[in-house]
Write an enzyme that holds these catalytic residues in place. Structure first.
Site, short mmCIF file in Angstrom:
data_model
loop_
_atom_site.label_atom_id
_atom_site.label_comp_id
_atom_site.label_asym_id
_atom_site.label_seq_id
_atom_site.Cartn_x
_atom_site.Cartn_y
_atom_site.Cartn_z
N SER A 104 2.94 33.43 15.82
CA SER A 104 4.11 33.26 16.86
C SER A 104 4.05 34.49 17.79
O SER A 104 2.87 34.89 18.43
CB SER A 104 5.49 33.07 16.31
N ASP A 254 5.88 33.56 24.32
CA ASP A 254 5.48 34.26 23.36
C ASP A 254 4.20 33.87 22.88
O ASP A 254 3.48 32.86 23.63
CB ASP A 254 6.35 34.35 21.86
N ASP A 258 6.73 28.90 22.17
CA ASP A 258 7.59 28.03 21.75
C ASP A 258 8.93 28.96 22.06
O ASP A 258 10.03 28.44 21.86
CB ASP A 258 7.84 27.70 20.33
#
Length: 456
Positions: A104, A254, A258
């Site tokens: 992430s 990012d 998401d």
């Protein structure tokens, strides 16, 4: 022990659990669980695997593929794609599971694995626990205990792998389908910060194909520059670019695509709370209720209250936001960090789709983003971390509970107090929100000092 955290399995590449041998075992045991839960014995289970742009993703996808194939599961390889794209293609392919290789918003040297069920949602707790149990048994097994190692299926039953060349195009059309057909973005100049991540190709193309003039930044990933002083966790560069290019709006993703924050035409940041406010109060369908988290600013709660829209808080993590949305039969929820769920458009947090819904509001209202957020004000917030010698629960100490209750009473109706234990280190997080910035700062520090005095 559980290898799974709130967002899958994550860590520094080269250290357990993010090592090639562990990932091989993860692919294998996940494949065996899928086979055990396969309702159609005539069909071999299949998974789709996608990744972000980290260099370590090449190693991890190879290990995962080998593990799944050894278990007897077919694999569809997607290459670099945002997390929500992988969830969508999992459903589109009627696959049994989707796998995302990403950490992430973390730096390049971290990586991780997120698993989706066949319906594109996060894996159920039952399935996750079954995978974890098999993993633990395999990790605990000695090399002489062959029954607990990797019994390879008959060579005729091994899985295959294929690469899906049109995955990007499939996802672009899905995103565009979430935007009202009667509108286009031909009048907007949009700066897109791709975080040198999974959305580096997709996000600018979606905006361009809808007619926008697009200025893409941080869209040249090299395997190690993902999230490096860019993207949703470092929006300063986006704010500067919006002003330099006299753009109408800025969008920052990012690393895995998401999470989103936006920047208005004045260069002001609009975080996840601001996006939720715009979509709830002025979206295509006015929200009946909104799910935030413990970290959502009370300013959002008060603003929605003024509009007659219900608001409830879930634990931190989009998994818990989803659970609360389903329990209330609502469609809109998210976190200040930018995980936004629009369940009438997508089954998972999706930065591109969330941004398109805000752009659609700008188009339908004929207003700039700054005008859409005029009814929303973030309350001053102060966060103080109290490091302890060892973790202790502050709510087990009566004098601390009394202090917390007194502070909460003082803040009633115009602020709030949140005391949280860190899940990874001996630390208590003290967060105070108040309509009085000085009170906010003083109260947070006083409570932090009190906790330190009592707990050491």
């Amino acid at each position: 022990m559980s290898y799974f955290g709130t967002d899958g399995i994550r860590g520094k590449f080269g250290q357990l659990p993010i090592t090639p041998d562990f990932i091989l075992k993860l692919g294998y045991v996940t494949g065996r669980v899928l086979i055990e839960n396969n309702d159609n014995s005539n069909r071999k289970p299949s998974v789709v695997i996608g990744k972000d742009t980290r260099l370590s993703g090449y190693v991890i996808e190879g290990a995962l593929q080998a593990g799944f194939n050894a278990a007897g599961v077919d694999v569809h390889m997607l290459g670099p794609l945002p997390t929500p794209a992988i969830a969508h293609i999992t459903r589109s392919f009627h696959a049994d599971a989707g796998v995302v290789i990403s950490a992430s918003h973390n730096p390049y040297y971290d990586n991780g694995i997120k698993l989706f069920s066949g319906n594109g949602k996060k894996l159920t707790d039952e399935m996750q626990n079954a995978i974890n149990d098999k993993l633990q048994a395999m990790m605990n097994a000695s090399h002489s205990d062959n029954d607990l190692l990797m019994p390879i299926v008959d060579p005729a039953q091994l899985g295959k792998h294929t690469r899906i060349d049109d995955a990007i195009g499939r996802y672009i059309e899905f995103c565009k389908g979430s935007f009202p057909y009667q509108y286009d973005l031909g009048h907007l100049t949009v700066v897109v910060d791709c975080a040198n991540g999974a959305g580096y190709s997709v996000a600018p193309r979606v905006m361009r194909e809808l007619g926008a003039t697009v200025i893409a930044i941080n869209n040249k990933p090299d395997g190690i520059n993902i999230n490096a002083n860019c993207g949703s966790t470092h929006p300063e560069g986006l704010q500067k670019a919006v002003l330099e290019h006299n753009a109408d709006v800025g969008i920052a993703l990012d690393g895995d695509g998401d999470r989103i924050v936006m920047v208005d035409e004045k260069g002001e940041l609009v975080d996840g709370d601001g996006i939720l406010y715009v979509l709830a109060t002025q979206g295509q369908t006015r929200a009946e209720g909104v799910v935030g988290t413990l970290m959502s600013n009370m300013g959002l709660e008060l603003a929605l209250q003024n509009e007659g829209i219900e608001f409830t808080r879930a634990k931190v993590g989009d998994r818990y936001v989803m659970q609360e949305l389903e329990a209330n039969d609502w469609i809109l929820g998210g976190e200040p960090s930018g995980h936004i769920l629009c369940l009438d458009k997508s089954r998972t947090g999706d930065a591109i789709i969330a941004s398109l819904q805000v752009l659609a509001v700008m188009q339908s209202q004929g207003k700039a983003l700054s005008e859409l957020t005029e009814g929303f004000e973030i309350l001053p917030q102060k966060l103080v971390n109290v490091r302890l010698n060892q973790m202790q629960d502050p709510y087990e100490y009566e004098e601390l509970v009394t202090a917390f209750d007194k502070a909460q009473t003082t803040l009633e109706g115009r602020g709030r107090l949140l005391i949280r234990q860190s899940g990874t280190e001996p630390m208590i997080r003290v967060m105070v929100e108040s309509d009085d910035e000085i009170e906010c700062d003083v109260m947070a520090n006083d409570l932090a000092n009190h906790i330190k005095t009592v707990l050491g």
